[in-house]
Design a protein around this motif. Structure first.
Motif, PDB file in Angstrom:
ATOM      1  N   THR A   3       0.849  -1.178   0.000  1.00 53.95           N
ATOM      2  CA  THR A   3       0.000   0.000   0.000  1.00 53.95           C
ATOM      3  C   THR A   3       0.889   1.232   0.000  1.00 53.95           C
ATOM      4  OG1 THR A   3      -0.142   0.028   2.417  1.00 53.95           O
ATOM      5  CG2 THR A   3      -1.891  -1.130   1.233  1.00 53.95           C
ATOM      6  N   GLY A   4       0.350   2.301  -0.524  1.00 50.19           N
ATOM      7  CA  GLY A   4       1.117   3.531  -0.559  1.00 50.19           C
ATOM      8  C   GLY A   4       0.239   4.716  -0.863  1.00 50.19           C
ATOM      9  N   VAL A   5       0.867   5.873  -0.921  1.00 43.88           N
ATOM     10  CA  VAL A   5       0.177   7.119  -1.206  1.00 43.88           C
ATOM     11  C   VAL A   5       0.737   7.685  -2.509  1.00 43.88           C
ATOM     12  CG1 VAL A   5      -0.241   9.474  -0.393  1.00 43.88           C
ATOM     13  CG2 VAL A   5      -0.206   7.586   1.230  1.00 43.88           C
ATOM     14  N   VAL A   6      -0.154   8.079  -3.400  1.00 44.27           N
ATOM     15  CA  VAL A   6       0.258   8.665  -4.673  1.00 44.27           C
ATOM     16  C   VAL A   6       0.855  10.038  -4.403  1.00 44.27           C
ATOM     17  CG1 VAL A   6      -0.531   9.511  -6.912  1.00 44.27           C
ATOM     18  CG2 VAL A   6      -1.495   7.409  -5.973  1.00 44.27           C
ATOM     19  N   VAL A   7       2.087  10.240  -4.875  1.00 46.71           N
ATOM     20  CA  VAL A   7       2.802  11.496  -4.673  1.00 46.71           C
ATOM     21  C   VAL A   7       2.735  12.362  -5.929  1.00 46.71           C
ATOM     22  CG1 VAL A   7       5.071  12.479  -4.173  1.00 46.71           C
ATOM     23  CG2 VAL A   7       4.329  10.410  -2.995  1.00 46.71           C
ATOM     24  N   ALA A   8       2.797  11.730  -7.103  1.00 50.54           N
ATOM     25  CA  ALA A   8       2.733  12.460  -8.371  1.00 50.54           C
ATOM     26  C   ALA A   8       2.218  11.512  -9.450  1.00 50.54           C
ATOM     27  CB  ALA A   8       4.110  13.002  -8.754  1.00 50.54           C
ATOM     28  N   ILE A   9       1.590  12.078 -10.468  1.00 47.22           N
ATOM     29  CA  ILE A   9       1.084  11.266 -11.578  1.00 47.22           C
ATOM     30  C   ILE A   9       1.630  11.807 -12.889  1.00 47.22           C
ATOM     31  CG2 ILE A   9      -1.017  10.497 -10.419  1.00 47.22           C
ATOM     32  CD1 ILE A   9      -2.529  12.667 -11.925  1.00 47.22           C
ATOM     33  N   GLY A  10       1.698  10.917 -13.885  1.00 43.66           N
ATOM     34  CA  GLY A  10       2.166  11.300 -15.210  1.00 43.66           C
ATOM     35  C   GLY A  10       1.142  12.127 -15.951  1.00 43.66           C
ATOM     36  N   ASP A  11       1.464  12.439 -17.201  1.00 45.58           N
ATOM     37  CA  ASP A  11       0.609  13.324 -17.995  1.00 45.58           C
ATOM     38  C   ASP A  11      -0.408  12.593 -18.863  1.00 45.58           C
ATOM     39  OD1 ASP A  11       2.448  12.222 -19.700  1.00 45.58           O
ATOM     40  OD2 ASP A  11       3.308  14.121 -20.365  1.00 45.58           O
ATOM     41  N   ASP A  12      -0.527  11.276 -18.694  1.00 46.06           N
ATOM     42  CA  ASP A  12      -1.503  10.499 -19.467  1.00 46.06           C
ATOM     43  C   ASP A  12      -2.906  10.749 -18.913  1.00 46.06           C
ATOM     44  OD1 ASP A  12      -3.136   8.475 -20.592  1.00 46.06           O
ATOM     45  OD2 ASP A  12      -1.403   7.166 -20.837  1.00 46.06           O
ATOM     46  N   LEU A  52      -3.476   0.321  -3.432  1.00 45.61           N
ATOM     47  CA  LEU A  52      -2.961  -1.036  -3.277  1.00 45.61           C
ATOM     48  C   LEU A  52      -2.295  -1.383  -4.592  1.00 45.61           C
ATOM     49  CD1 LEU A  52      -2.948  -3.775  -1.688  1.00 45.61           C
ATOM     50  CD2 LEU A  52      -5.047  -4.313  -2.920  1.00 45.61           C
ATOM     51  N   PHE A  53      -1.049  -1.875  -4.530  1.00 46.56           N
ATOM     52  CA  PHE A  53      -0.329  -2.202  -5.756  1.00 46.56           C
ATOM     53  C   PHE A  53       0.244  -3.606  -5.680  1.00 46.56           C
ATOM     54  CE2 PHE A  53       2.339   0.483  -3.068  1.00 46.56           C
ATOM     55  CZ  PHE A  53       3.452  -0.321  -2.857  1.00 46.56           C
ATOM     56  N   ALA A  54       0.585  -4.142  -6.843  1.00 43.78           N
ATOM     57  CA  ALA A  54       1.116  -5.498  -6.936  1.00 43.78           C
ATOM     58  C   ALA A  54       2.459  -5.595  -6.219  1.00 43.78           C
ATOM     59  CB  ALA A  54       1.271  -5.894  -8.406  1.00 43.78           C
ATOM     60  N   LYS A  55       2.707  -6.747  -5.598  1.00 44.87           N
ATOM     61  CA  LYS A  55       3.982  -6.983  -4.920  1.00 44.87           C
ATOM     62  C   LYS A  55       5.117  -6.988  -5.924  1.00 44.87           C
ATOM     63  CE  LYS A  55       3.844  -9.665  -0.741  1.00 44.87           C
ATOM     64  NZ  LYS A  55       3.949 -10.937  -0.113  1.00 44.87           N
ATOM     65  N   TYR A  56       6.265  -6.500  -5.512  1.00 46.96           N
ATOM     66  CA  TYR A  56       7.493  -6.520  -6.317  1.00 46.96           C
ATOM     67  C   TYR A  56       7.328  -5.801  -7.654  1.00 46.96           C
ATOM     68  CZ  TYR A  56       8.259 -10.134  -2.879  1.00 46.96           C
ATOM     69  OH  TYR A  56       8.345 -10.829  -1.704  1.00 46.96           O
ATOM     70  N   THR A  57       6.601  -4.706  -7.661  1.00 47.63           N
ATOM     71  CA  THR A  57       6.413  -3.944  -8.889  1.00 47.63           C
ATOM     72  C   THR A  57       7.108  -2.595  -8.782  1.00 47.63           C
ATOM     73  OG1 THR A  57       4.767  -3.213 -10.478  1.00 47.63           O
ATOM     74  CG2 THR A  57       4.255  -2.822  -8.194  1.00 47.63           C
ATOM     75  N   GLY A  58       7.351  -1.981  -9.881  1.00 49.50           N
ATOM     76  CA  GLY A  58       7.908  -0.641  -9.892  1.00 49.50           C
ATOM     77  C   GLY A  58       9.408  -0.588  -9.685  1.00 49.50           C
ATOM     78  N   LEU A  87       8.341   4.117  -8.545  1.00 52.41           N
ATOM     79  CA  LEU A  87       7.830   4.651  -9.801  1.00 52.41           C
ATOM     80  C   LEU A  87       7.294   3.468 -10.576  1.00 52.41           C
ATOM     81  CD1 LEU A  87       7.510   7.144 -11.587  1.00 52.41           C
ATOM     82  CD2 LEU A  87       9.735   6.602 -12.579  1.00 52.41           C
ATOM     83  N   MET A  88       6.001   3.481 -10.868  1.00 50.88           N
ATOM     84  CA  MET A  88       5.381   2.317 -11.499  1.00 50.88           C
ATOM     85  C   MET A  88       4.389   2.723 -12.569  1.00 50.88           C
ATOM     86  SD  MET A  88       2.755   1.077  -8.505  1.00 50.88           S
ATOM     87  CE  MET A  88       3.988   1.105  -7.246  1.00 50.88           C
ATOM     88  N   ASP A  89       4.082   1.765 -13.424  1.00 46.15           N
ATOM     89  CA  ASP A  89       3.057   1.947 -14.437  1.00 46.15           C
ATOM     90  C   ASP A  89       1.706   2.000 -13.734  1.00 46.15           C
ATOM     91  OD1 ASP A  89       2.710   1.698 -17.546  1.00 46.15           O
ATOM     92  OD2 ASP A  89       1.071   0.573 -16.601  1.00 46.15           O
ATOM     93  N   CYS A  90       0.805   2.842 -14.199  1.00 39.53           N
ATOM     94  CA  CYS A  90      -0.496   2.960 -13.523  1.00 39.53           C
ATOM     95  C   CYS A  90      -1.274   1.648 -13.543  1.00 39.53           C
ATOM     96  CB  CYS A  90      -1.305   4.104 -14.106  1.00 39.53           C
ATOM     97  SG  CYS A  90      -1.890   3.851 -15.779  1.00 39.53           S
ATOM     98  N   ASN A  91      -0.981   0.762 -14.501  1.00 41.54           N
ATOM     99  CA  ASN A  91      -1.669  -0.532 -14.552  1.00 41.54           C
ATOM    100  C   ASN A  91      -1.232  -1.480 -13.443  1.00 41.54           C
ATOM    101  OD1 ASN A  91      -3.203   0.146 -16.807  1.00 41.54           O
ATOM    102  ND2 ASN A  91      -1.538  -0.415 -18.173  1.00 41.54           N
ATOM    103  N   ASP A  92      -0.120  -1.176 -12.750  1.00 39.02           N
ATOM    104  CA  ASP A  92       0.329  -1.995 -11.625  1.00 39.02           C
ATOM    105  C   ASP A  92      -0.419  -1.665 -10.344  1.00 39.02           C
ATOM    106  OD1 ASP A  92       2.147  -3.411 -13.146  1.00 39.02           O
ATOM    107  OD2 ASP A  92       3.766  -1.985 -12.762  1.00 39.02           O
ATOM    108  N   ILE A  93      -1.203  -0.591 -10.375  1.00 38.37           N
ATOM    109  CA  ILE A  93      -2.013  -0.253  -9.218  1.00 38.37           C
ATOM    110  C   ILE A  93      -3.321  -1.014  -9.317  1.00 38.37           C
ATOM    111  CG2 ILE A  93      -3.245   1.592  -8.035  1.00 38.37           C
ATOM    112  CD1 ILE A  93      -0.882   3.376  -8.686  1.00 38.37           C
ATOM    113  N   LEU A  94      -3.607  -1.782  -8.258  1.00 42.59           N
ATOM    114  CA  LEU A  94      -4.749  -2.687  -8.299  1.00 42.59           C
ATOM    115  C   LEU A  94      -6.043  -2.044  -7.826  1.00 42.59           C
ATOM    116  CD1 LEU A  94      -2.910  -5.730  -6.720  1.00 42.59           C
ATOM    117  CD2 LEU A  94      -3.234  -5.245  -9.143  1.00 42.59           C
TER     118      LEU A  94
END
Length: 91
Positions: free
Chosen positions: A40-49, A61-67, A79-86
């Motif tokens: 689990t974590g807190v979003v600090v910044a998002i990309g421009d998509d 909530l995000f996948a284990k061992y991602t980013g 830093l992870m792809d937005c699709n890794d956030i569940l």
């Protein structure tokens, strides 16, 4: 945007992982090497998509061992792809 000097590009999200408990249910303290990786974590910044459906300060909530893990001024980030956030977690 936050006070972090990192701006994700595209469909990427910068997350500050939240630490999981360091103590077991029976009261034992776990060493650093035995702790589970945070999911689990807190979003600090998002990309421009425009397809990103998250906002800064969302708890997620995000996948284990991602980013990609890294530290800035002693603070750990992922830093992870937005699709890794569940999921977005609600209070």
């Amino acid at each position: 945007m936050s006070d972090v000097s990192i701006e994700p590009l595209g469909a990427r999200v910068l997350v500050r992982p939240l630490e999981q408990g360091e103590k077991t249910a029976s009261g034992l303290y776990l060493p650093e090497t035995a702790k589970e990786k945070p999911q689990t974590g807190v979003v600090v910044a998002i990309g421009d998509d425009e397809a990103i459906k998250l906002k800064v300060n969302d708890k997620v909530l995000f996948a284990k061992y991602t980013g990609t893990e890294f530290k800035v001024d002693g603070v750990e980030y992922l830093l992870m792809d937005c699709n890794d956030i569940l999921a977005r977690l609600k209070n």
